[in-house]
Design a protein around this motif. Structure first.
Motif, mmCIF file in Angstrom:
data_model
loop_
_atom_site.group_PDB
_atom_site.id
_atom_site.type_symbol
_atom_site.label_atom_id
_atom_site.label_comp_id
_atom_site.label_asym_id
_atom_site.label_seq_id
_atom_site.Cartn_x
_atom_site.Cartn_y
_atom_site.Cartn_z
ATOM 1 N N PRO A 129 17.507 -10.140 15.353
ATOM 2 C CA PRO A 129 17.304 -10.557 13.962
ATOM 3 C C PRO A 129 17.549 -12.033 13.719
ATOM 4 C CG PRO A 129 18.550 -8.499 14.062
ATOM 5 C CD PRO A 129 18.436 -9.005 15.463
ATOM 6 N N GLU A 130 18.381 -12.661 14.544
ATOM 7 C CA GLU A 130 18.704 -14.073 14.332
ATOM 8 C C GLU A 130 17.760 -15.020 15.059
ATOM 9 O OE1 GLU A 130 21.404 -12.569 17.730
ATOM 10 O OE2 GLU A 130 20.594 -11.833 15.826
ATOM 11 N N GLU A 131 16.708 -14.497 15.682
ATOM 12 C CA GLU A 131 15.765 -15.368 16.383
ATOM 13 C C GLU A 131 14.842 -16.090 15.400
ATOM 14 O OE1 GLU A 131 13.700 -14.042 19.896
ATOM 15 O OE2 GLU A 131 15.203 -12.483 20.258
ATOM 16 N N PHE A 132 14.376 -17.256 15.831
ATOM 17 C CA PHE A 132 13.505 -18.095 14.994
ATOM 18 C C PHE A 132 12.228 -17.367 14.612
ATOM 19 C CE2 PHE A 132 10.059 -21.350 14.854
ATOM 20 C CZ PHE A 132 10.452 -22.003 13.701
ATOM 21 N N VAL A 133 11.651 -16.606 15.544
ATOM 22 C CA VAL A 133 10.379 -15.944 15.255
ATOM 23 C C VAL A 133 10.516 -14.904 14.142
ATOM 24 C CG1 VAL A 133 10.600 -14.062 16.956
ATOM 25 C CG2 VAL A 133 8.334 -14.940 16.358
ATOM 26 N N VAL A 134 11.710 -14.333 13.973
ATOM 27 C CA VAL A 134 11.932 -13.381 12.882
ATOM 28 C C VAL A 134 11.937 -14.119 11.547
ATOM 29 C CG1 VAL A 134 13.505 -11.656 11.936
ATOM 30 C CG2 VAL A 134 13.204 -11.833 14.406
ATOM 31 N N LEU A 135 12.493 -15.327 11.536
ATOM 32 C CA LEU A 135 12.430 -16.154 10.329
ATOM 33 C C LEU A 135 10.983 -16.475 9.980
ATOM 34 C CD1 LEU A 135 14.101 -17.883 8.233
ATOM 35 C CD2 LEU A 135 13.750 -19.807 9.810
#
Length: 294
Positions: A129-135
């Protein structure tokens, strides 16, 4: 179609005057033609050296051609991951499939995907959830609140990306990461991130400093500006700074593009937010102290 081969027969015997038979007294023997590999008897002649095929009659064995055996299907080239990815994103999306996918992660009591559902969603997407792609994915969904996807956000986001499955969303990750390398797209993502971090339920208008620091680390994780670490250290040391106003958040992106790592190109006559002025003053003092110490 089969190709007519040359007739395997003797030359035509000349007719005697008056239409009488040749001297042999025997009629022309039946001749054999090979048409598409099928032997066919012939009894008539055009007189020009070319035989006429007999007229087909019920029960005759005359055939114009022999069907070719069915050719095997042509094998499609590829099978690579890229080919599969393109096949997933090229077909029409199904709204019904998107809604079924939404129901897989939807909260039992709310018509939206909440923290637990998003965690499961990320597990199925094979990301954290904390990965850039999820943002970036949340940005494509135009999500209003962190750790929450409404039904309409999820539906419209999937439609915009032309996907209706978890595998389809995964296949779009390279495109999403490539898209935000564009300066204007990243600027849009950056400004949206501030709104995303606010607690809308409590009517929050200013981003808490701790949250802002986390989001700055995340949004710049793919392309970190040289000044970022100094900026974050400044905020962490000055605990009296309790929140980051939106204009400061927005102007910090311009700040990273205009100043060097040593802040030598900073122009204090420009209308920078006061917090950035304080940061530059703090950094200059620290650098001067370092020079004196050396």
């Amino acid at each position: 179609m089969g190709q007519c081969l040359s007739p395997c027969c003797d030359k035509q015997a000349p007719h005697s005057p008056g239409g009488s038979l040749p001297d042999s007294g025997q009629a022309n023997p039946s001749r054999t033609l090979y048409i598409a590999g099928i032997p066919v008897s012939d009894s008539k002649d055009t007189g020009c050296g070319e035989p006429n095929p007999p007229v087909s009659t019920p029960g005759s064995e005359w055939k114009m051609f022999t069907p070719y055996p069915k050719l095997p299907p042509i094998k499609k080239q590829g099978g690579s991951a890229e080919a599969k990815r393109l096949s997933l994103i090229s077909r029409e999306v199904s709204e019904a499939k998107i809604l079924v996918m939404f129901e897989m992660y939807k909260d039992a009591d709310e018509d939206c995907i909440l923290a637990d559902g998003i965690e499961k969603f990320c597990m199925d997407l094979e990301v954290k959830p904390e990965e850039f792609v999820v943002l970036v994915l949340a940005w494509k969904f135009q999500a209003e609140t962190m750790c929450e996807f409404t039904r309409s956000e999820f539906l419209q986001g999937c439609k915009a990306m032309k996907v209706d499955s978890v595998k389809g969303i995964q296949s779009k990750f390279p495109d999403l990461l490539a898209e935000v390398k564009d300066r204007q797209a990243f600027k849009d993502l950056y400004r949206w991130t501030y709104r995303f971090g606010l607690d809308n339920a409590s009517g929050q208008r200013t981003l808490p400093t701790e949250m802002a620091i986390s989001l700055w680390k995340l949004v710049f994780s793919q392309n970190e500006p040289p000044v970022l670490q100094h900026w974050l250290e400044f905020l962490e040391k000055h605990t009296s700074i309790r929140g980051i106003p939106k204009d400061t958040w927005d102007m910090f992106l311009n700040f990273t593009e205009q100043v060097g790592e040593d802040l030598s190109s900073y122009d204090d006559t420009e209308a920078w937010p006061s917090l950035l002025d304080d940061f530059v003053e703090f950094e200059n003092d620290r650098q001067n102290q370092n020079v004196m110490t050396d």
